[in-house]
Write a protein that holds these residues in place. Structure first.
Motif, PDB file in Angstrom:
ATOM      1  N   ASN A   4      40.783  -6.622 -17.364  1.00 16.23           N
ATOM      2  CA  ASN A   4      42.105  -6.266 -17.864  1.00 16.23           C
ATOM      3  C   ASN A   4      42.420  -4.798 -17.643  1.00 16.23           C
ATOM      4  OD1 ASN A   4      42.345  -8.885 -18.835  1.00 16.23           O
ATOM      5  ND2 ASN A   4      41.239  -8.338 -20.680  1.00 16.23           N
ATOM      6  N   GLN A   5      41.407  -3.936 -17.727  1.00 21.79           N
ATOM      7  CA  GLN A   5      41.643  -2.522 -17.512  1.00 21.79           C
ATOM      8  C   GLN A   5      42.042  -2.260 -16.069  1.00 21.79           C
ATOM      9  OE1 GLN A   5      37.903  -1.764 -18.997  1.00 21.79           O
ATOM     10  NE2 GLN A   5      38.572  -1.499 -21.093  1.00 21.79           N
ATOM     11  N   GLN A   8      45.767  -2.992 -15.749  1.00 28.66           N
ATOM     12  CA  GLN A   8      46.583  -1.907 -16.261  1.00 28.66           C
ATOM     13  C   GLN A   8      46.525  -0.688 -15.355  1.00 28.66           C
ATOM     14  OE1 GLN A   8      44.934  -1.764 -20.239  1.00 28.66           O
ATOM     15  NE2 GLN A   8      46.775  -2.726 -21.059  1.00 28.66           N
ATOM     16  N   ALA A  27      53.951   2.078 -22.789  1.00 31.67           N
ATOM     17  CA  ALA A  27      53.257   0.804 -22.984  1.00 31.67           C
ATOM     18  C   ALA A  27      53.996  -0.325 -22.262  1.00 31.67           C
ATOM     19  CB  ALA A  27      53.143   0.487 -24.470  1.00 31.67           C
ATOM     20  N   TYR A  29      54.476  -4.276 -20.943  1.00 32.34           N
ATOM     21  CA  TYR A  29      54.119  -5.569 -21.497  1.00 32.34           C
ATOM     22  C   TYR A  29      53.838  -6.511 -20.339  1.00 32.34           C
ATOM     23  CZ  TYR A  29      58.741  -7.732 -20.716  1.00 32.34           C
ATOM     24  OH  TYR A  29      59.871  -8.264 -20.160  1.00 32.34           O
ATOM     25  N   ASP A  48      51.876  -8.176 -25.362  1.00 31.97           N
ATOM     26  CA  ASP A  48      51.776  -6.718 -25.392  1.00 31.97           C
ATOM     27  C   ASP A  48      50.426  -6.230 -24.889  1.00 31.97           C
ATOM     28  OD1 ASP A  48      54.338  -6.373 -26.428  1.00 31.97           O
ATOM     29  OD2 ASP A  48      53.644  -6.606 -28.486  1.00 31.97           O
ATOM     30  N   ASP A  49      49.476  -7.121 -24.797  1.00 34.19           N
ATOM     31  CA  ASP A  49      48.103  -6.761 -24.456  1.00 34.19           C
ATOM     32  C   ASP A  49      47.668  -7.488 -23.181  1.00 34.19           C
ATOM     33  OD1 ASP A  49      45.068  -7.729 -24.847  1.00 34.19           O
ATOM     34  OD2 ASP A  49      45.339  -5.732 -25.732  1.00 34.19           O
TER      35      ASP A  49
END
Length: 82
Positions: A4-5, A8, A27, A29, A48-49
């Motif tokens: 996941n990192q 992002q 941030a 989404y 959101d994550d």
């Protein structure tokens, strides 16, 4: 879909390379577009994550015909559409 990192980080690199201005709160989404096997329709869920989006997408591809796509959306776009 395991890192996941990395998802992002790739978003940040692509956004900055495109000359975009960072969103106010910074941030993004995540939208997961997937095939709902019960109805046979394409649906979209927002998260959101990145981890939650990744877990949801992983569950969607469990079947033979299942698929899911995760899109990262800058927060500014989200506010404008709301």
């Amino acid at each position: 879909m395991e890192n996941n990192q990395e998802l992002q980080a790739n978003f940040q690199q692509e956004f900055q390379a495109g000359g975009g201005v960072a969103p106010d709160d910074g941030a993004p989404y995540f939208e997961v577009t997937y095939l709902d096997p019960d109805s046979g329709r394409i649906r979209t869920e927002s998260f959101d994550d990145a981890g939650a989006a990744d877990r949801f997408a992983s569950r969607c591809v469990a079947g033979e015909d299942g698929w899911a796509v995760i899109d990262v959306v800058p927060a500014r776009v989200r506010r404008a559409a709301a």
